[in-house]
Design a protein around this motif. Structure first.
Motif, mmCIF file in Angstrom:
data_model
loop_
_atom_site.group_PDB
_atom_site.id
_atom_site.type_symbol
_atom_site.label_atom_id
_atom_site.label_comp_id
_atom_site.label_asym_id
_atom_site.label_seq_id
_atom_site.Cartn_x
_atom_site.Cartn_y
_atom_site.Cartn_z
ATOM 1 N N GLU A 149 10.523 -3.579 -18.865
ATOM 2 C CA GLU A 149 9.409 -2.829 -18.285
ATOM 3 C C GLU A 149 9.410 -2.935 -16.755
ATOM 4 O O GLU A 149 9.735 -3.983 -16.209
ATOM 5 C CB GLU A 149 8.072 -3.362 -18.807
ATOM 6 N N ASN A 150 9.036 -1.775 -16.024
ATOM 7 C CA ASN A 150 8.910 -1.776 -14.553
ATOM 8 C C ASN A 150 7.700 -2.614 -14.149
ATOM 9 O O ASN A 150 6.617 -2.485 -14.726
ATOM 10 C CB ASN A 150 8.734 -0.340 -14.032
ATOM 11 N N LYS A 151 7.893 -3.437 -13.184
ATOM 12 C CA LYS A 151 6.796 -4.285 -12.709
ATOM 13 C C LYS A 151 6.070 -3.615 -11.552
ATOM 14 O O LYS A 151 6.707 -3.064 -10.644
ATOM 15 C CB LYS A 151 7.341 -5.642 -12.267
ATOM 16 N N SER A 152 4.714 -3.635 -11.551
ATOM 17 C CA SER A 152 3.905 -2.998 -10.501
ATOM 18 C C SER A 152 4.057 -3.747 -9.183
ATOM 19 O O SER A 152 4.269 -4.966 -9.169
ATOM 20 C CB SER A 152 2.427 -2.973 -10.896
ATOM 21 N N PRO A 153 3.927 -3.003 -8.085
ATOM 22 C CA PRO A 153 3.994 -3.671 -6.782
ATOM 23 C C PRO A 153 2.724 -4.489 -6.514
ATOM 24 O O PRO A 153 1.742 -4.374 -7.241
ATOM 25 C CB PRO A 153 4.108 -2.499 -5.798
ATOM 26 N N THR A 154 2.776 -5.238 -5.459
ATOM 27 C CA THR A 154 1.587 -5.984 -5.010
ATOM 28 C C THR A 154 1.308 -5.597 -3.562
ATOM 29 O O THR A 154 2.212 -5.240 -2.816
ATOM 30 C CB THR A 154 1.803 -7.500 -5.098
ATOM 31 N N VAL A 155 0.021 -5.654 -3.176
ATOM 32 C CA VAL A 155 -0.352 -5.266 -1.828
ATOM 33 C C VAL A 155 -1.534 -6.108 -1.347
ATOM 34 O O VAL A 155 -2.422 -6.461 -2.133
ATOM 35 C CB VAL A 155 -0.708 -3.757 -1.748
ATOM 36 N N SER A 156 -1.532 -6.420 -0.043
ATOM 37 C CA SER A 156 -2.666 -7.095 0.602
ATOM 38 C C SER A 156 -2.835 -6.520 2.000
ATOM 39 O O SER A 156 -1.914 -5.919 2.553
ATOM 40 C CB SER A 156 -2.440 -8.609 0.678
ATOM 41 N N ILE A 157 -4.044 -6.690 2.568
ATOM 42 C CA ILE A 157 -4.365 -6.123 3.884
ATOM 43 C C ILE A 157 -4.810 -7.244 4.818
ATOM 44 O O ILE A 157 -5.675 -8.055 4.466
ATOM 45 C CB ILE A 157 -5.485 -5.068 3.784
ATOM 46 N N THR A 160 2.729 2.913 -3.719
ATOM 47 C CA THR A 160 3.470 3.383 -4.899
ATOM 48 C C THR A 160 4.918 2.919 -4.764
ATOM 49 O O THR A 160 5.519 3.017 -3.680
ATOM 50 C CB THR A 160 3.424 4.916 -4.986
ATOM 51 N N ASP A 161 5.482 2.418 -5.914
ATOM 52 C CA ASP A 161 6.883 1.978 -5.832
ATOM 53 C C ASP A 161 7.808 3.095 -6.267
ATOM 54 O O ASP A 161 7.373 4.221 -6.565
ATOM 55 C CB ASP A 161 7.097 0.696 -6.636
ATOM 56 N N ASP A 162 9.113 2.794 -6.350
ATOM 57 C CA ASP A 162 10.103 3.826 -6.651
ATOM 58 C C ASP A 162 10.084 4.271 -8.102
ATOM 59 O O ASP A 162 10.783 5.220 -8.483
ATOM 60 C CB ASP A 162 11.506 3.356 -6.263
ATOM 61 N N ASP A 163 9.292 3.611 -8.963
ATOM 62 C CA ASP A 163 9.119 4.054 -10.352
ATOM 63 C C ASP A 163 7.708 4.555 -10.599
ATOM 64 O O ASP A 163 7.217 4.573 -11.735
ATOM 65 C CB ASP A 163 9.436 2.910 -11.324
ATOM 66 N N GLN A 216 -2.897 -4.236 9.018
ATOM 67 C CA GLN A 216 -1.506 -4.396 8.604
ATOM 68 C C GLN A 216 -1.443 -4.673 7.112
ATOM 69 O O GLN A 216 -2.053 -5.625 6.622
ATOM 70 C CB GLN A 216 -0.843 -5.539 9.377
ATOM 71 N N ALA A 217 -0.707 -3.841 6.395
ATOM 72 C CA ALA A 217 -0.547 -4.024 4.952
ATOM 73 C C ALA A 217 0.757 -4.771 4.660
ATOM 74 O O ALA A 217 1.774 -4.555 5.330
ATOM 75 C CB ALA A 217 -0.540 -2.680 4.252
ATOM 76 N N THR A 218 0.713 -5.618 3.655
ATOM 77 C CA THR A 218 1.913 -6.289 3.154
ATOM 78 C C THR A 218 2.072 -5.901 1.689
ATOM 79 O O THR A 218 1.228 -6.263 0.851
ATOM 80 C CB THR A 218 1.795 -7.809 3.286
ATOM 81 N N ALA A 219 3.127 -5.138 1.376
ATOM 82 C CA ALA A 219 3.365 -4.668 0.008
ATOM 83 C C ALA A 219 4.778 -5.042 -0.428
ATOM 84 O O ALA A 219 5.731 -4.902 0.350
ATOM 85 C CB ALA A 219 3.160 -3.153 -0.067
ATOM 86 N N THR A 220 4.903 -5.505 -1.671
ATOM 87 C CA THR A 220 6.225 -5.880 -2.209
ATOM 88 C C THR A 220 6.369 -5.339 -3.622
ATOM 89 O O THR A 220 5.376 -5.078 -4.323
ATOM 90 C CB THR A 220 6.388 -7.416 -2.241
ATOM 91 N N ASP A 221 7.632 -5.166 -4.044
ATOM 92 C CA ASP A 221 7.947 -4.737 -5.412
ATOM 93 C C ASP A 221 9.114 -5.574 -5.889
ATOM 94 O O ASP A 221 10.226 -5.473 -5.353
ATOM 95 C CB ASP A 221 8.294 -3.243 -5.424
ATOM 96 N N SER A 222 8.888 -6.397 -6.888
ATOM 97 C CA SER A 222 9.887 -7.389 -7.308
ATOM 98 C C SER A 222 11.119 -6.752 -7.964
ATOM 99 O O SER A 222 12.196 -7.343 -7.965
ATOM 100 C CB SER A 222 9.251 -8.402 -8.274
ATOM 101 N N ASP A 223 10.958 -5.548 -8.537
ATOM 102 C CA ASP A 223 12.115 -4.937 -9.204
ATOM 103 C C ASP A 223 12.436 -3.552 -8.622
ATOM 104 O O ASP A 223 12.972 -2.695 -9.292
ATOM 105 C CB ASP A 223 11.865 -4.807 -10.714
ATOM 106 N N GLY A 224 12.053 -3.338 -7.377
ATOM 107 C CA GLY A 224 12.358 -2.052 -6.755
ATOM 108 C C GLY A 224 11.908 -2.059 -5.301
ATOM 109 O O GLY A 224 12.004 -3.074 -4.612
#
Length: 592
Positions: free
Chosen positions: A45-53, A121-124, A68-76
């Motif tokens: 399953e695709n994992k959702s990104p995470t975001v903080s401000i 939004t991530d790449d999936d 400033q936003a910090t966003a990550t996606d562990s599988d994309g």
């Protein structure tokens, strides 16, 4: 000879062969003849990104803030940022599709809360959101007024501070003193401040005092770092009979005083002696138990705002106690809660006049920093030395100054030449504001026999006057002055004389007409706030410099320097300057 079979060994061999066959079948994939596994793989399953401000939580109106936003996606990877405003006053958003958002706050009149949201939004196409709360703060101006309501302390008076549409109220103590904290929006920075004090009905009924101050921004500058405005910073914070008299004169003609410029112009026209007269009438009402407000007059402010009521009350006081008004004026001059005893340096160039009167004594006075000076009066001019000790200005004439000579009979009925000399000048500063100073001015003259020098007669005049810096007189443009003007007191070099007509044309030329005399060509210009009129005619031996002091609807009240062409002498006059197309006359009905 062969040994007999060993049955235990035979069983062991059989077991080994069976185990080997099982291993062989397992390794070959059982019965699948193609030796392949057709079971489908399980997808992850695709994992959702995470975001903080990351952001400050406060923002001042009109200023910028970076989020400033910090966003990550562990599988994309992150493919999209979308900032939106959820609530609060509308902001200007810049970079709303990036990880860095810059917001600019609008002007606000009260604090507000702002909520901003970010969705990534991530790449999936999986999304994540976050919100941030920001407190939007208005820019507030804060000042404390510390003063007193007095001519004698007005006990427990109600003080109202008016700034634009806002009002702040406080009750003065038993000594009339008050302190009130003010906080207004910075959009009110140019609003004028008015202090109004009402007497306690059980103690001082009918007392209404007013002090008109400048804008809140000017008062803040005067208050200094501590933000407290006292009489040492601006004497007008004391709400008194004197400030009330001044306010009545400022507003008597119905002028709309809604800016510092309008206030300064109105202050120029305030007559010093008239102000002291009105202040004295108020003091007599408030402090003297033998007098009360006339019937039909509701308050002290109403009394001094109506010329008929003023005249009637003056007549009442003078008939009952002659000299009371003059002695009350002197009492006011000595009261340091009513009159500012701290004065600034008098260095500068001034006009001395009584704006209450269109034809009255006037003067130019110049006080130089090196202790020398110059005086130009209606009938004489002279240089002098001077010094200042607080309110007292000492003027020293090098010698008596000749005014004029004539002939008179002596005690033996013999005709003798007598000459009038200026022998003394004196000036005392009573109070000052941003536009002018109220002063007491005196001049002494002596008339002497020319042959003996014996004093034949002496005369001394003493009066309250307004001292106006020349640079603070009314500013007008050349276009405003184009036209034909009737100007008083300009037909002769000094003294009281008749009016002349001056046509001022565009381009700086014009014509001066003195009654039935031949017209004279003139040139003219506006230099800062002076109207300069020059001529080359032999029939007029002076040029003219005019300062405008008061707008009188059809023209101006002015002071003028008549400057001799042949030497450095001058005379100073005052009068009215009226545009001739503003004059109209109606024929009076006959009563006989």
């Amino acid at each position: 000879m062969m040994s007999p079979p060993n049955f235990r060994s035979m069983n062991f061999i059989k077991q080994l062969l069976f185990a080997a066959s099982i291993i062989s079948l397992t390794a070959c994939g059982g019965n699948n003849s193609n030796n392949e596994d057709d079971t489908p793989p399980v997808a992850e399953e695709n994992k959702s990104p995470t975001v903080s401000i990351n952001s400050d939580t406060e923002l001042l109106e009109g200023e910028e803030l970076v989020l400033q936003a910090t966003a990550t996606d562990s599988d994309g990877s992150i493919s999209q940022y979308a900032w939106t405003q959820v609530s609060g006053p509308t902001l200007d958003l810049s970079g709303s599709d990036t990880s860095t958002l810059t917001i600019t706050a609008p002007a606000v009149e009260e604090d507000a809360d702002i909520v901003l949201a970010l969705t990534v939004t991530d790449d999936d196409d999986a999304t994540a959101s976050a919100e941030v709360n920001i407190a939007l703060k208005r820019k507030a101006l804060k000042i404390t007024f510390e003063g007193i309501v007095t001519d004698e302390p007005i006990v427990n008076s109600s003080v109202v501070v008016q700034i634009g549409d806002e009002q702040f109220e406080v009750t003065a103590d038993a000594q009339g003193r008050f302190s009130v904290d003010i906080e207004v929006d910075d959009s009110d920075a140019n609003e004028l401040v008015k202090l109004v004090a009402y007497g306690n009905n059980s103690i001082n009924p009918g007392v209404e005092f007013v002090s008109q101050l400048k804008s809140i921004s000017t008062l803040l500058a005067q208050a200094g770092a501590d933000g407290k405005l006292s009489k040492e910073d601006n004497f007008g914070v004391n709400v008194t009979n004197v400030t009330t008299a001044e306010f009545a004169l400022l507003t008597r003609d119905g002028a709309d005083i809604n800016s510092e410029e309008a206030l300064d112009d109105a202050l120029l026209a305030v007559d010093a002696d008239e102000k002291l007269l009105l202040a004295s009438l108020i003091k007599i009402i408030v402090d003297n138990e033998n007098y009360e407000l006339p019937e039909g007059v509701e308050s002290t402010l109403d009394l001094v705002s109506n010329s008929e009521d003023i005249d009637n009350f003056v007549n009442t006081v003078e008939s009952q106690e002659p000299g009371l008004i003059e002695s009350t004026k002197e009492e006011i001059k000595e009261d340091d809660e009513l009159v500012d005893q701290t004065v600034t340096s008098i260095v500068g160039e001034y006009i001395l006049m009584q704006p209450q009167y269109y034809r009255a004594s006037t003067a130019q006075l110049e006080f130089k920093a090196d202790g020398t000076g110059y005086a130009s009066l209606i009938d004489v001019d002279t240089s002098f030395n001077w010094s200042q000790q607080e309110q007292d200005i000492t003027i020293n004439l090098a010698e008596p100054v000749l005014i004029n000579c004539s002939f008179s009979n002596d005690e033996n009925d013999q005709q003798q030449e007598v000459c009038e000399y200026l022998v003394e000048l004196d000036l005392i500063i009573l109070l000052e504001n941003d536009a002018n100073r109220t002063v007491e001015f005196s001049r002494k003259t002596e008339t002497r026999f020319s042959n003996s020098g014996e004093v034949y007669n002496s005369s001394e005049s003493n009066y309250n006057a307004t001292l106006i810096e020349q640079r603070q007189t009314l500013a007008v443009t050349a276009d405003e002055l184009i036209g034909t003007w009737v100007i008083d007191n300009l037909s002769e070099f000094g003294g009281y004389s008749s009016a002349v007509s001056i046509e001022l044309l565009s381009g700086g030329t014009g014509t001066l007409t003195d009654n039935d005399k031949a017209p004279v060509s003139v040139t003219w210009q506006v230099d800062e706030n002076q109207l300069l009129i020059s001529n080359s005619a032999e029939s007029i031996n002076y040029d003219i410099a005019i300062w405008l002091v008061k707008n009188v609807q059809v023209g101006y009240q002015f002071a003028a320097s008549l400057e001799a062409k042949t030497d450095d002498s001058s005379r100073t006059v005052t009068g009215l300057m009226v545009k001739d197309n503003q004059l109209s006359f109606t024929e009076a009905e006959s009563t006989w």
